[in-house]
Design a protein around this motif. Structure first.
Motif, PDB file in Angstrom:
ATOM      1  N   PRO A   7       0.801  -1.225   0.000  1.00 62.83           N
ATOM      2  CA  PRO A   7       0.000   0.000   0.000  1.00 62.83           C
ATOM      3  C   PRO A   7       0.836   1.278   0.000  1.00 62.83           C
ATOM      4  CG  PRO A   7      -0.910  -1.550   1.555  1.00 62.83           C
ATOM      5  CD  PRO A   7       0.393  -2.133   1.067  1.00 62.83           C
ATOM      6  N   ASP A   8       2.026   1.229   0.577  1.00 64.84           N
ATOM      7  CA  ASP A   8       2.877   2.420   0.632  1.00 64.84           C
ATOM      8  C   ASP A   8       3.313   2.872  -0.756  1.00 64.84           C
ATOM      9  OD1 ASP A   8       4.338   4.417   2.137  1.00 64.84           O
ATOM     10  OD2 ASP A   8       6.142   3.348   1.499  1.00 64.84           O
ATOM     11  N   SER A   9       3.455   1.950  -1.689  1.00 66.51           N
ATOM     12  CA  SER A   9       3.945   2.311  -3.017  1.00 66.51           C
ATOM     13  C   SER A   9       2.833   2.509  -4.052  1.00 66.51           C
ATOM     14  CB  SER A   9       4.927   1.250  -3.511  1.00 66.51           C
ATOM     15  OG  SER A   9       4.275   0.016  -3.658  1.00 66.51           O
ATOM     16  N   LEU A  10       1.573   2.321  -3.657  1.00 63.76           N
ATOM     17  CA  LEU A  10       0.454   2.510  -4.581  1.00 63.76           C
ATOM     18  C   LEU A  10       0.042   3.975  -4.641  1.00 63.76           C
ATOM     19  CD1 LEU A  10      -1.751  -0.556  -3.588  1.00 63.76           C
ATOM     20  CD2 LEU A  10      -0.325  -0.311  -5.640  1.00 63.76           C
ATOM     21  N   ASN A  11      -0.398   4.419  -5.812  1.00 59.40           N
ATOM     22  CA  ASN A  11      -0.905   5.777  -5.968  1.00 59.40           C
ATOM     23  C   ASN A  11      -2.287   5.880  -5.360  1.00 59.40           C
ATOM     24  OD1 ASN A  11       1.362   6.682  -7.391  1.00 59.40           O
ATOM     25  ND2 ASN A  11       0.540   5.909  -9.311  1.00 59.40           N
ATOM     26  N   GLU A  12      -2.575   7.001  -4.739  1.00 55.85           N
ATOM     27  CA  GLU A  12      -3.879   7.216  -4.109  1.00 55.85           C
ATOM     28  C   GLU A  12      -4.912   7.571  -5.158  1.00 55.85           C
ATOM     29  OE1 GLU A  12      -3.751   9.606  -0.585  1.00 55.85           O
ATOM     30  OE2 GLU A  12      -1.781   8.822  -0.070  1.00 55.85           O
ATOM     31  N   PRO A  13      -6.160   7.262  -4.979  1.00 52.26           N
ATOM     32  CA  PRO A  13      -6.745   6.671  -3.782  1.00 52.26           C
ATOM     33  C   PRO A  13      -6.548   5.153  -3.766  1.00 52.26           C
ATOM     34  CG  PRO A  13      -8.490   7.110  -5.351  1.00 52.26           C
ATOM     35  CD  PRO A  13      -7.202   7.593  -5.967  1.00 52.26           C
ATOM     36  N   VAL A  14      -6.220   4.630  -2.590  1.00 51.56           N
ATOM     37  CA  VAL A  14      -6.030   3.203  -2.390  1.00 51.56           C
ATOM     38  C   VAL A  14      -7.228   2.694  -1.597  1.00 51.56           C
ATOM     39  CG1 VAL A  14      -4.591   1.414  -1.349  1.00 51.56           C
ATOM     40  CG2 VAL A  14      -3.525   3.434  -2.378  1.00 51.56           C
ATOM     41  N   THR A  15      -7.901   1.695  -2.131  1.00 54.40           N
ATOM     42  CA  THR A  15      -9.037   1.103  -1.429  1.00 54.40           C
ATOM     43  C   THR A  15      -8.798  -0.386  -1.247  1.00 54.40           C
ATOM     44  OG1 THR A  15     -10.257   0.728  -3.469  1.00 54.40           O
ATOM     45  CG2 THR A  15     -10.703   2.793  -2.300  1.00 54.40           C
TER      46      THR A  15
ATOM     47  N   ARG B  67      -4.050   7.459   5.954  1.00 55.67           N
ATOM     48  CA  ARG B  67      -2.702   7.983   6.234  1.00 55.67           C
ATOM     49  C   ARG B  67      -1.671   6.886   6.000  1.00 55.67           C
ATOM     50  NH1 ARG B  67      -2.794  10.460  12.170  1.00 55.67           N
ATOM     51  NH2 ARG B  67      -4.040   8.606  12.537  1.00 55.67           N
ATOM     52  N   LYS B  68      -0.604   7.245   5.278  1.00 51.37           N
ATOM     53  CA  LYS B  68       0.515   6.326   5.068  1.00 51.37           C
ATOM     54  C   LYS B  68       1.593   6.593   6.109  1.00 51.37           C
ATOM     55  CE  LYS B  68       0.334   5.787   0.046  1.00 51.37           C
ATOM     56  NZ  LYS B  68       1.126   5.917  -1.188  1.00 51.37           N
ATOM     57  N   ARG B  69       2.423   5.579   6.345  1.00 52.59           N
ATOM     58  CA  ARG B  69       3.608   5.701   7.192  1.00 52.59           C
ATOM     59  C   ARG B  69       3.303   6.376   8.527  1.00 52.59           C
ATOM     60  NH1 ARG B  69       8.813   5.111   4.880  1.00 52.59           N
ATOM     61  NH2 ARG B  69       8.595   4.121   2.863  1.00 52.59           N
ATOM     62  N   LEU B  70       2.467   5.720   9.299  1.00 59.02           N
ATOM     63  CA  LEU B  70       2.073   6.262  10.600  1.00 59.02           C
ATOM     64  C   LEU B  70       3.256   6.376  11.542  1.00 59.02           C
ATOM     65  CD1 LEU B  70      -1.163   4.182  11.240  1.00 59.02           C
ATOM     66  CD2 LEU B  70      -1.023   6.565  10.519  1.00 59.02           C
TER      67      LEU B  70
END
Length: 109
Positions: A8-16, A29-32
């Protein structure tokens, strides 16, 4: 549970993410920060997904696994507040209506 073509960190948003019950979760939120990860792991109302193979194959964690998760993540977290150079885990927050939260932990073994 839906799998991802990449973590998920490397996918372009929006990620569902679509779960087995048909709920659509949206990456919030990425990379909490590690402190937020600790809070969400310990919050019984937050679902926790474990993403094996670099985060591509998620599975819902069980109630018996949850107490061990923080101990496993805290010393090898590669996001903010963690040990970037030796880290193995990265976490993201997904949300669904109404006000539901999910912690997604990538395991980069």
């Amino acid at each position: 549970m839906q799998s991802f073509p990449a973590n998920p960190d490397s996918l372009n948003e929006p990620v569902t993410l679509l779960d087995d019950q048909g709920t659509s979760w949206v990456l919030h939120r990425k990379r909490l920060d590690l402190r937020i990860v600790r809070r969400l792991v310990k919050d019984a109302t937050t679902l926790v997904l474990w993403g094996d193979m670099g985060g591509m194959n998620p599975r819902l964690t069980t109630e018996t696994e949850r107490p061990m998760l923080w101990d496993r993540i805290k010393d090898e977290y590669m996001g903010p507040g963690g040990t970037w150079s030796t880290g193995r885990f990265l976490a993201h927050e997904f949300r669904a209506e109404p006000g539901r939260r999910m912690l997604y932990v990538e395991d980069h073994c």
